[in-house]
Scaffold this active site. Structure first.
Site, PDB file in Angstrom:
ATOM      1  N   GLY A  21       0.775  -1.239   0.000  1.00 58.22           N
ATOM      2  CA  GLY A  21       0.000   0.000   0.000  1.00 58.22           C
ATOM      3  C   GLY A  21       0.805   1.286   0.000  1.00 58.22           C
ATOM      4  O   GLY A  21       0.301   2.332   0.403  1.00 58.22           O
ATOM      5  N   THR A  22       2.051   1.225  -0.503  1.00 49.76           N
ATOM      6  CA  THR A  22       2.828   2.470  -0.470  1.00 49.76           C
ATOM      7  C   THR A  22       2.308   3.491  -1.491  1.00 49.76           C
ATOM      8  O   THR A  22       2.415   4.694  -1.275  1.00 49.76           O
ATOM      9  CB  THR A  22       4.333   2.209  -0.688  1.00 49.76           C
ATOM     10  OG1 THR A  22       4.530   1.540  -1.930  1.00 49.76           O
ATOM     11  CG2 THR A  22       4.921   1.364   0.433  1.00 49.76           C
ATOM     12  N   ASN A  23       1.721   2.997  -2.585  1.00 49.53           N
ATOM     13  CA  ASN A  23       1.085   3.943  -3.523  1.00 49.53           C
ATOM     14  C   ASN A  23      -0.165   4.566  -2.907  1.00 49.53           C
ATOM     15  O   ASN A  23      -0.457   5.744  -3.133  1.00 49.53           O
ATOM     16  CB  ASN A  23       0.740   3.254  -4.847  1.00 49.53           C
ATOM     17  CG  ASN A  23       1.926   3.197  -5.783  1.00 49.53           C
ATOM     18  OD1 ASN A  23       2.288   4.180  -6.408  1.00 49.53           O
ATOM     19  ND2 ASN A  23       2.570   2.034  -5.852  1.00 49.53           N
ATOM     20  N   LEU A  44      -9.492  -7.551 -12.451  1.00 51.63           N
ATOM     21  CA  LEU A  44     -10.844  -7.035 -12.218  1.00 51.63           C
ATOM     22  C   LEU A  44     -11.853  -7.753 -13.098  1.00 51.63           C
ATOM     23  O   LEU A  44     -11.664  -7.871 -14.312  1.00 51.63           O
ATOM     24  CB  LEU A  44     -10.907  -5.545 -12.525  1.00 51.63           C
ATOM     25  CG  LEU A  44     -10.700  -4.541 -11.415  1.00 51.63           C
ATOM     26  CD1 LEU A  44     -11.184  -3.178 -11.869  1.00 51.63           C
ATOM     27  CD2 LEU A  44     -11.362  -4.934 -10.111  1.00 51.63           C
ATOM     28  N   MET A  98      -3.880  -7.116  -6.793  1.00 51.13           N
ATOM     29  CA  MET A  98      -3.328  -8.291  -7.469  1.00 51.13           C
ATOM     30  C   MET A  98      -4.366  -9.232  -8.087  1.00 51.13           C
ATOM     31  O   MET A  98      -4.019 -10.293  -8.583  1.00 51.13           O
ATOM     32  CB  MET A  98      -2.421  -9.082  -6.511  1.00 51.13           C
ATOM     33  CG  MET A  98      -1.168  -8.336  -6.105  1.00 51.13           C
ATOM     34  SD  MET A  98      -0.220  -7.702  -7.500  1.00 51.13           S
ATOM     35  CE  MET A  98       0.519  -9.231  -8.075  1.00 51.13           C
ATOM     36  N   HIS A 116       1.418   0.444 -13.273  1.00 48.87           N
ATOM     37  CA  HIS A 116       2.104  -0.802 -13.636  1.00 48.87           C
ATOM     38  C   HIS A 116       3.615  -0.556 -13.687  1.00 48.87           C
ATOM     39  O   HIS A 116       4.059   0.452 -14.259  1.00 48.87           O
ATOM     40  CB  HIS A 116       1.591  -1.264 -15.011  1.00 48.87           C
ATOM     41  CG  HIS A 116       2.190  -2.568 -15.431  1.00 48.87           C
ATOM     42  ND1 HIS A 116       1.766  -3.766 -14.906  1.00 48.87           N
ATOM     43  CD2 HIS A 116       3.189  -2.855 -16.302  1.00 48.87           C
ATOM     44  CE1 HIS A 116       2.483  -4.748 -15.450  1.00 48.87           C
ATOM     45  NE2 HIS A 116       3.354  -4.218 -16.290  1.00 48.87           N
TER      46      HIS A 116
HETATM   47  C1  GRF Z   1       3.445  -1.200  -7.336  1.00 50.38           C
HETATM   48  O1  GRF Z   1       4.824  -1.192  -7.481  1.00 50.38           O
HETATM   49  C2  GRF Z   1       2.727  -1.232  -8.663  1.00 50.38           C
HETATM   50  O2  GRF Z   1       3.552  -0.981  -9.738  1.00 50.38           O
HETATM   51  C3  GRF Z   1       2.220  -2.633  -8.807  1.00 50.38           C
HETATM   52  O3  GRF Z   1       2.107  -3.134  -7.514  1.00 50.38           O
HETATM   53  C4  GRF Z   1       2.983  -2.451  -6.632  1.00 50.38           C
HETATM   54  C5  GRF Z   1       2.221  -2.155  -5.385  1.00 50.38           C
HETATM   55  O4  GRF Z   1       2.992  -1.611  -4.380  1.00 50.38           O
HETATM   56  N1  GRF Z   1       1.016  -2.624  -9.574  1.00 50.38           N
HETATM   57  P1  GRF Z   1       2.295  -0.905  -3.147  1.00 50.38           P
HETATM   58  O5  GRF Z   1       1.277  -1.897  -2.579  1.00 50.38           O
HETATM   59  O6  GRF Z   1       1.660   0.357  -3.620  1.00 50.38           O
HETATM   60  O7  GRF Z   1       3.397  -0.660  -2.161  1.00 50.38           O
END
Ligand code: GRF
Length: 185
Positions: A14-16, A91, A88, A107
């Protein structure tokens, strides 16, 4: 500024999500994050939802019941944008058809190269000199929707999957926020 409502879908760290939550606290950022959906109750990223006091649900969108209940929730919350951030699961096509607003994804490669999984490993194996990340709209084909924005990362001789992932993720945080700004501009 009147902000749109957004929901972030996660499965892992969940860092994004964290980066989007931070951006959403800025006055001029076009979205509020009102809802988080996780495919797993063990996702570490749920900690950020709790920290920012954002309601969240654990859903499996491939089950018909969950699909209906997710759509209902999203409509009730007036969600205008879904951001897939490390979600992951593929959808469900029905879900994509029935959700009438925007769905975007991030991505870790320069699409259309390296769709799918193991992007770092594949780029290194091919001796690529350049990789990066792509934010794109989600359609029914995996990692194939219209591209919103890409950011480059150079691959150095001594890069491993881990170092590459770390470099790309730093770019992802900016790419995702910039894309959200672009689509509502
Ligand atoms: C990200 O690096 C993104 O490119 C991919 O999954 C990863 C998720 O990382 N789709 P996070 O859960 O946001 O840390």
């Amino acid at each position: 500024m009147v902000k749109k409502n957004a929901c972030v879908f996660i499965s892992g760290s969940g860092t994004n999500l964290k980066a989007l939550l931070k951006s959403s606290r800025e006055y001029n950022f076009p979205i509020n994050i009102n809802y988080v959906i996780s495919s797993s109750k063990k996702a570490k990223g749920l900690e950020y939802a709790k920290l920012y006091k954002i309601p969240f649900s654990i859903l499996n969108l491939n089950k018909i019941m969950s699909l209906e209940s997710a759509l209902k929730e999203l409509n009730q919350k007036n969600i205008s944008l879904i951001c897939l951030a490390g979600y992951m699961k593929v959808l469900n096509k029905n879900f994509i058809n029935k959700f009438k607003k925007k769905i975007i994804n991030i991505h870790p490669s320069l699409l259309p190269k390296y769709k799918g999984l193991n992007t770092f490993e594949r780029a290194l194996k091919d001796n690529e000199k350049l990789t990066g990340c792509t934010v794109h709209y989600v359609n029914k084909k995996l990692d194939s929707g219209k591209i919103i924005l890409k950011k480059n990362v150079f691959i150095e001789k001594n890069d491993s999957e881990e170092t590459l992932k770390a470099k790309i993720q730093v770019k992802e945080y900016r790419a995702y926020s910039e894309s959200v700004i672009n689509i509502f501009r």
